[in-house]
Design a protein around this motif. Sequence first.
Motif, PDB file in Angstrom:
ATOM      1  N   GLY A 187      66.513 149.114  66.370  1.00  0.00           N
ATOM      2  CA  GLY A 187      67.716 149.743  65.813  1.00  0.00           C
ATOM      3  C   GLY A 187      68.693 150.144  66.895  1.00  0.00           C
ATOM      4  O   GLY A 187      69.626 150.910  66.644  1.00  0.00           O
ATOM      5  N   GLY A 188      68.503 149.630  68.104  1.00  0.00           N
ATOM      6  CA  GLY A 188      69.428 149.934  69.190  1.00  0.00           C
ATOM      7  C   GLY A 188      68.716 150.061  70.520  1.00  0.00           C
ATOM      8  O   GLY A 188      67.645 150.665  70.596  1.00  0.00           O
ATOM      9  N   VAL A 189      69.311 149.457  71.544  1.00  0.00           N
ATOM     10  CA  VAL A 189      68.758 149.563  72.896  1.00  0.00           C
ATOM     11  C   VAL A 189      69.694 150.485  73.679  1.00  0.00           C
ATOM     12  O   VAL A 189      70.853 150.153  73.904  1.00  0.00           O
ATOM     13  CB  VAL A 189      68.666 148.175  73.580  1.00  0.00           C
ATOM     14  CG1 VAL A 189      68.197 148.319  75.017  1.00  0.00           C
ATOM     15  CG2 VAL A 189      67.728 147.251  72.800  1.00  0.00           C
ATOM     16  N   TYR A 190      69.171 151.627  74.047  1.00  0.00           N
ATOM     17  CA  TYR A 190      70.029 152.645  74.682  1.00  0.00           C
ATOM     18  C   TYR A 190      69.676 152.916  76.132  1.00  0.00           C
ATOM     19  O   TYR A 190      70.409 153.572  76.843  1.00  0.00           O
ATOM     20  CB  TYR A 190      69.929 153.964  73.898  1.00  0.00           C
ATOM     21  CG  TYR A 190      70.345 153.838  72.461  1.00  0.00           C
ATOM     22  CD1 TYR A 190      71.683 153.641  72.136  1.00  0.00           C
ATOM     23  CD2 TYR A 190      69.421 153.902  71.429  1.00  0.00           C
ATOM     24  CE1 TYR A 190      72.086 153.514  70.812  1.00  0.00           C
ATOM     25  CE2 TYR A 190      69.810 153.775  70.103  1.00  0.00           C
ATOM     26  CZ  TYR A 190      71.139 153.580  69.805  1.00  0.00           C
ATOM     27  OH  TYR A 190      71.542 153.454  68.503  1.00  0.00           O
ATOM     28  N   GLU A 191      68.543 152.435  76.569  1.00  0.00           N
ATOM     29  CA  GLU A 191      68.053 152.839  77.895  1.00  0.00           C
ATOM     30  C   GLU A 191      68.888 152.279  79.045  1.00  0.00           C
ATOM     31  O   GLU A 191      68.830 152.793  80.151  1.00  0.00           O
ATOM     32  CB  GLU A 191      66.601 152.402  78.060  1.00  0.00           C
ATOM     33  CG  GLU A 191      66.426 150.906  78.053  1.00  0.00           C
ATOM     34  CD  GLU A 191      65.165 150.477  77.322  1.00  0.00           C
ATOM     35  OE1 GLU A 191      64.577 151.298  76.625  1.00  0.00           O
ATOM     36  OE2 GLU A 191      64.800 149.309  77.444  1.00  0.00           O
ATOM     37  N   ASN A 192      69.664 151.215  78.755  1.00  0.00           N
ATOM     38  CA  ASN A 192      70.489 150.662  79.828  1.00  0.00           C
ATOM     39  C   ASN A 192      71.887 151.259  79.855  1.00  0.00           C
ATOM     40  O   ASN A 192      72.773 150.754  80.540  1.00  0.00           O
ATOM     41  CB  ASN A 192      70.579 149.137  79.682  1.00  0.00           C
ATOM     42  CG  ASN A 192      69.216 148.494  79.755  1.00  0.00           C
ATOM     43  OD1 ASN A 192      68.343 148.978  80.492  1.00  0.00           O
ATOM     44  ND2 ASN A 192      69.000 147.450  78.990  1.00  0.00           N
ATOM     45  N   GLY A 193      72.082 152.288  79.108  1.00  0.00           N
ATOM     46  CA  GLY A 193      73.351 153.013  79.202  1.00  0.00           C
ATOM     47  C   GLY A 193      74.260 152.870  78.000  1.00  0.00           C
ATOM     48  O   GLY A 193      75.265 153.572  77.905  1.00  0.00           O
ATOM     49  N   PHE A 194      73.959 151.952  77.085  1.00  0.00           N
ATOM     50  CA  PHE A 194      74.856 151.821  75.930  1.00  0.00           C
ATOM     51  C   PHE A 194      74.846 153.105  75.104  1.00  0.00           C
ATOM     52  O   PHE A 194      73.788 153.663  74.805  1.00  0.00           O
ATOM     53  CB  PHE A 194      74.455 150.648  75.023  1.00  0.00           C
ATOM     54  CG  PHE A 194      75.222 150.697  73.731  1.00  0.00           C
ATOM     55  CD1 PHE A 194      76.524 150.226  73.670  1.00  0.00           C
ATOM     56  CD2 PHE A 194      74.685 151.307  72.593  1.00  0.00           C
ATOM     57  CE1 PHE A 194      77.270 150.350  72.502  1.00  0.00           C
ATOM     58  CE2 PHE A 194      75.419 151.429  71.415  1.00  0.00           C
ATOM     59  CZ  PHE A 194      76.716 150.938  71.376  1.00  0.00           C
ATOM     60  N   ARG A 195      76.037 153.561  74.759  1.00  0.00           N
ATOM     61  CA  ARG A 195      76.194 154.658  73.803  1.00  0.00           C
ATOM     62  C   ARG A 195      77.344 154.300  72.874  1.00  0.00           C
ATOM     63  O   ARG A 195      78.301 153.653  73.298  1.00  0.00           O
ATOM     64  CB  ARG A 195      76.555 155.992  74.505  1.00  0.00           C
ATOM     65  CG  ARG A 195      75.514 156.517  75.458  1.00  0.00           C
ATOM     66  CD  ARG A 195      74.276 157.050  74.745  1.00  0.00           C
ATOM     67  NE  ARG A 195      73.317 157.536  75.727  1.00  0.00           N
ATOM     68  CZ  ARG A 195      72.398 156.779  76.327  1.00  0.00           C
ATOM     69  NH1 ARG A 195      72.309 155.483  76.063  1.00  0.00           N
ATOM     70  NH2 ARG A 195      71.562 157.289  77.218  1.00  0.00           N
ATOM     71  N   HIS A 196      77.267 154.733  71.633  1.00  0.00           N
ATOM     72  CA  HIS A 196      78.427 154.591  70.760  1.00  0.00           C
ATOM     73  C   HIS A 196      79.593 155.328  71.414  1.00  0.00           C
ATOM     74  O   HIS A 196      79.445 156.481  71.829  1.00  0.00           O
ATOM     75  CB  HIS A 196      78.123 155.157  69.373  1.00  0.00           C
ATOM     76  CG  HIS A 196      77.302 154.220  68.534  1.00  0.00           C
ATOM     77  ND1 HIS A 196      75.933 154.173  68.591  1.00  0.00           N
ATOM     78  CD2 HIS A 196      77.675 153.270  67.624  1.00  0.00           C
ATOM     79  CE1 HIS A 196      75.492 153.244  67.748  1.00  0.00           C
ATOM     80  NE2 HIS A 196      76.517 152.689  67.157  1.00  0.00           N
ATOM     81  N   ASP A 197      80.725 154.638  71.490  1.00  0.00           N
ATOM     82  CA  ASP A 197      81.835 155.146  72.294  1.00  0.00           C
ATOM     83  C   ASP A 197      83.011 155.501  71.383  1.00  0.00           C
ATOM     84  O   ASP A 197      83.681 154.610  70.851  1.00  0.00           O
ATOM     85  CB  ASP A 197      82.229 154.056  73.305  1.00  0.00           C
ATOM     86  CG  ASP A 197      83.435 154.445  74.125  1.00  0.00           C
ATOM     87  OD1 ASP A 197      83.898 155.604  74.014  1.00  0.00           O
ATOM     88  OD2 ASP A 197      83.927 153.587  74.893  1.00  0.00           O
ATOM     89  N   PRO A 198      83.279 156.784  71.212  1.00  0.00           N
ATOM     90  CA  PRO A 198      84.373 157.177  70.301  1.00  0.00           C
ATOM     91  C   PRO A 198      85.743 156.689  70.748  1.00  0.00           C
ATOM     92  O   PRO A 198      86.668 156.595  69.930  1.00  0.00           O
ATOM     93  CB  PRO A 198      84.317 158.708  70.296  1.00  0.00           C
ATOM     94  CG  PRO A 198      83.395 159.113  71.382  1.00  0.00           C
ATOM     95  CD  PRO A 198      82.576 157.944  71.793  1.00  0.00           C
ATOM     96  N   ASP A 199      85.871 156.377  72.037  1.00  0.00           N
ATOM     97  CA  ASP A 199      87.180 155.902  72.505  1.00  0.00           C
ATOM     98  C   ASP A 199      87.424 154.440  72.145  1.00  0.00           C
ATOM     99  O   ASP A 199      88.556 153.969  72.142  1.00  0.00           O
ATOM    100  CB  ASP A 199      87.300 156.097  74.021  1.00  0.00           C
ATOM    101  CG  ASP A 199      87.311 157.571  74.385  1.00  0.00           C
ATOM    102  OD1 ASP A 199      87.779 158.373  73.541  1.00  0.00           O
ATOM    103  OD2 ASP A 199      86.816 157.922  75.470  1.00  0.00           O
ATOM    104  N   ASN A 200      86.368 153.693  71.922  1.00  0.00           N
ATOM    105  CA  ASN A 200      86.481 152.280  71.529  1.00  0.00           C
ATOM    106  C   ASN A 200      85.552 152.035  70.333  1.00  0.00           C
ATOM    107  O   ASN A 200      84.552 151.324  70.445  1.00  0.00           O
ATOM    108  CB  ASN A 200      86.060 151.360  72.691  1.00  0.00           C
ATOM    109  CG  ASN A 200      86.958 151.549  73.892  1.00  0.00           C
ATOM    110  OD1 ASN A 200      88.114 151.161  73.871  1.00  0.00           O
ATOM    111  ND2 ASN A 200      86.419 152.180  74.922  1.00  0.00           N
TER     112      ASN A 200
END
Lengths: 438, 387
Positions: free
Chosen positions: A320-333
């Motif tokens: 349901g999402g790979v976050y460990e490499n730094g991806f975050r949902h980005d409110p600016d984009n």
Amino acid sequence: MTTDNNTKAPVNLAKDVQKDHSQLMQKEMIRGNYKKLAEAVDDPDKKVVYTFVPGNLNELIQCFDVVGNYPEINALQSAMQKKTGAYIMEAERHGQDEDVCTYVKSDLGMMRKGNVGPSGDKIADPDLLLLSYTGCFTFMKWFEALRHEYKCDTTMLHVPYQGDGIITSNMRDYVVKQLKEDIIPALERTSGVKFDIDRLRENMRHSAKAEDKLVRVLQTAKNKPSPIDSYFGGIYYVGPSFSSFRGTPECTAYYDALWDEVNARVKAGQGPVTPEGVMQKERYRLVVEGPPNYTHMREFWKMFYDEGAVVVASSYTKVGGVYENGFRHDPDNPLESLADYCLGCYTNLNLPARTEMLENYINDYEADGLLINSIKSCNSFSAGQLLMMNEIEKRTGKPAAFVETDLVDPRYFSSSNVKNRLESYFQMIEQKRNSSAA
Amino acid sequence: MSKTTQIIERCLALYEDLDFTAARQWKDAEQGRHVIGFLPIYIPRELIHAAGMLPLGIYGGGDQMEVIQGDAFYQSYICRIPRSTMELSLTGRLDFVDGMLFPSICDVIRNLSGVWKLTQPDTYVRYVDVPQNYDKDIGGKFYIQEMRELMEGLEGISGRKITDEALLESIKLYNINRDLLRELYRLRAVVPWNIPVSEVYLLMRAGQVLPVEEHNEMLEEYLQAVSAVDKPRRDNVKVVLNGMFCEQPPLNLIRSIELAGCYVVDDDFILVNRWLRENVLETGDPLQNLSDAFLEHSTRTSATYEPCEELKGSQLLEAVRKSGAEGVIFAAPSFCDPALLEKPMLEDVLNKNGIPNVSFKYAENTGQMQPIREQAGTFADSIKLWS
């Protein structure tokens, strides 16, 4: 009822379960969502959107005041309640083939039996099927099959596969355009609510906070002993983030509570909480590839914790999402970020990338080896796993093992086979250790 | 020996040759030639041809090859085509292939692209994604860029630029191929007793290993020769076959269906040949033309998303009506998620339209034909007696 090593009191696997506060919190959240889905049955003003876990657009869905329903979650919850065997057979009686995905059949069977969800309440029919076609071909046919029954609106987001292990601008643009031209208008039509991008940004801020905390929790498994089990426990930890709650304040609150518990265990030098309490001695640290079996979850997990085996990292907790490499949902984009989220889910990665990820887990989490739980009805995960196993053994020098079960079909869980294989595997790890020490 | 027999014998030899001698000979005939392999279901072969390369269709190992090493790569519950394709690779039968393309069809073929990347690191490997969104400004733009990236990859192998002129020329040749195959299918539907399904199948397979120019000549010769054929008409029913678009049935299975009393008047064999149901424009921007043709004229199969519920199964209904078929045989490979998940929906559409149908499963190495013959025979009898 089983007896644990003849030293403890008999354990009733169905009842004697210890749960953390965060787990109880999550249970209430899930119960609340099922309540909304039940209330929507008699309330035409409440709109219901069915969607999938990988590549879910929960932040966006929340912008339209609709209730989200995740058929995979229903299936796995039903599996834990031993209901899916009957659902699957019901679907097979109505023409579904024995060879195909049992998640699909569980869902179709549940629908045919009145669409009564795991909470015991009827789940409202969908007003919209939001087909997020991410990392699994079967999703497409699944929602076509549901649409064939419900005759409801359907909107499809095609998320291209990372064949070369990268996200290209073409892929991202394609997803963003679909969001703008198809998905958002469909949600507006269904809900009657106008899209507000600021609301989406706000939801994404919540998501990013929750994602930070989720990563922090999962990475505590680098401690020795690991304070968490990243597979059996991990499915609870990712629950709110992978489903109807990501992007909400209550999701963030859940991760705050979870962090407090896990951090306390780190400080106390404690192992993970199992259904029978805190695991005492950590003997084996494993990385696991593939989904778990839900029909015999407790029994399966017990085979690990009885032997002192803890899963320190797993790929399933990245579907349901790979976050460990730094991806975050980005409110600016926001829309580009939603696209990157969908494109980056684990089963949308190519095999070399998946292999590398597992190899890194073994190294980073100082694991003793890799275990693959190969799921009979999930080709997206399973096709290619034998090669991945050999590659990882070759690259890390750590032993690997392979067991086969199914997600929700109880017919494919052979307890003695799995147990024998696991015991052999643990012996293999011991031998490897002894030979390394010699 | 009649002309049609001569042609079909050649096709049979090509079909049985798992060393792909014809493609090897084509490559060796001139220095600098390259061969690009592809798996089912659809690849814009015009791009490969325009790069001066031979597109080579890989359809597993059939029933003539023992799979030993390939089995070690796949669990028992995964279909057979990836394991026999791996066997082809591991036994050196594809050692002359310069690149491999894995189209978007299902999770197994998708992941096979990764298996290839890991096991053949020196080979050009590309997963070819096609849009499931058929809007020109959305899916179309995505697809054109995907084709551009594929072209760049091919140019990297050949060292030569693919020009618009070359691509338009290739489109013309494949349009001729499409015309000829349409005529073959049209004629077969009219006089199926003169054009056995096995012959159609072998002609379709020949197009996977021969250059399109040669395949066109072969089809022209066959069509000319077959017009003089006059075989006795049997008391068979006309059927459409559905579900055989990826892992191929053994030739004996195809023959068995006919022997059991069914004239096959339409099918989904080797769909790459007939994927585009209308020709591609031969002037203007060739990539735009290929994209437009894909978006507007693609065959609807279980590997594609049907955005409109009302159109679900409409192409199958159309195939039945156009060919004058009296029933549909669903024949899908075991463990084929797309075909098997699609089948109940298509069955429902057929049932609502009063079209008899039956289904069975096979593998590319299925050896026992008797049960299939009995099933197809009973189906034919039931149509004759009660429909």
